[in-house]
Design a protein around this motif. Structure first.
Motif, PDB file in Angstrom:
ATOM      1  N   ARG A  89       2.370   2.304 -43.090  1.00  0.00           N
ATOM      2  CA  ARG A  89       2.809   2.973 -44.319  1.00  0.00           C
ATOM      3  C   ARG A  89       1.631   3.498 -45.120  1.00  0.00           C
ATOM      4  O   ARG A  89       1.683   4.614 -45.662  1.00  0.00           O
ATOM      5  N   TYR A 116       5.554   8.020 -38.263  1.00  0.00           N
ATOM      6  CA  TYR A 116       6.973   7.872 -38.611  1.00  0.00           C
ATOM      7  C   TYR A 116       7.774   7.376 -37.411  1.00  0.00           C
ATOM      8  O   TYR A 116       8.712   6.572 -37.563  1.00  0.00           O
ATOM      9  N   LEU A 119       7.563   3.777 -37.170  1.00  0.00           N
ATOM     10  CA  LEU A 119       8.409   3.103 -38.162  1.00  0.00           C
ATOM     11  C   LEU A 119       9.899   3.262 -37.854  1.00  0.00           C
ATOM     12  O   LEU A 119      10.743   2.687 -38.538  1.00  0.00           O
TER      13      LEU A 119
END
Length: 224
Positions: A89, A116, A119
């Motif tokens: 992040r 991303y 994640l």
């Protein structure tokens, strides 16, 4: 499942190998699965980037990790170091700052897309791969990874389109043949899937055979 397959095929364990993988993907070089040989220019860039990234560590880069700079490249390098520490992040925030400072920073869009993906945010990953492709339409890895993200969202037609585009740019990208075959199979196109699996096998019989079941025409790994 598909995500497990992706992790098994593309994730490397050691920190240094993760850094190397990141540089390879950014340069559009697929190693074991892709069958691409880097050009002289790409090899030269790779050498330089590997030297920089391989030297990064939590001990060696405290200034980089606590950055106050107006240089987009500094934030990009900081993002790579943060990813190496496992802080995805925070890495995304640094990629975002790099893009703010340089809106045409193709590598930053692409790398943020990979972050991303890590994640599990496939929609944001797709948006970043698309931004990268708008700036560099020849980036094979962006089409391929966008195809993976679309596949994960069960957008099989979109995944097939991206894998096909990647193959137009590099017909020897084994993983694109393989994954396009899975997408075609899930759409009921067994003949098209069989052709893709056979092409993958012809390019690298030893690597692909572990994931291929000639009895049912679909890889044994990669989802139901």
């Amino acid at each position: 499942m598909y995500k497990d397959l992706f992790n098994k095929l593309f994730c490397l364990e050691s920190k240094i190998m993760k850094r190397i993988r990141r540089v390879l993907i950014i340069l559009g070089i697929t190693t074991a699965l892709g069958g691409l040989i880097p050009s002289a220019e790409a090899s030269s860039t790779l050498e330089g980037n590997l030297a920089v990234i391989a030297s990064m560590s939590a001990e060696d880069t405290p200034e980089l990790l606590n950055l106050d700079s107006k240089d987009a490249q500094d934030y990009y390098d900081r993002a790579l170091a943060l990813e190496d520490r496992g802080d995805i992040r925070a890495a995304i925030q640094s990629y975002t700052e790099a893009i703010r400072l340089n809106p045409n920073f193709t590598d930053a869009y692409f790398s943020r897309g990979l972050a991303y993906t890590d994640l599990g945010d496939q929609n944001k990953a797709i948006a970043d791969y698309t931004q990268a492709l708008q700036r560099d339409p020849s980036r094979v890895a962006a089409y391929y990874n966008r195809g993976l993200a679309k596949f994960a969202l069960v957008n099989h037609q979109g995944a097939i389109a991206d894998f096909t585009k990647a193959l137009q740019l590099n017909p020897n990208l084994i993983s694109a043949h393989y994954n396009r075959g899975m997408a075609r199979f899930d759409l009921g196109d067994r003949q098209g899937a069989q052709k893709d699996y056979q092409q993958a096998l012809s390019l690298n019989p030893n690597l692909t055979a572990a994931y291929y079941d000639q009895g049912v025409g679909r890889p044994q790994t990669g989802g139901d």
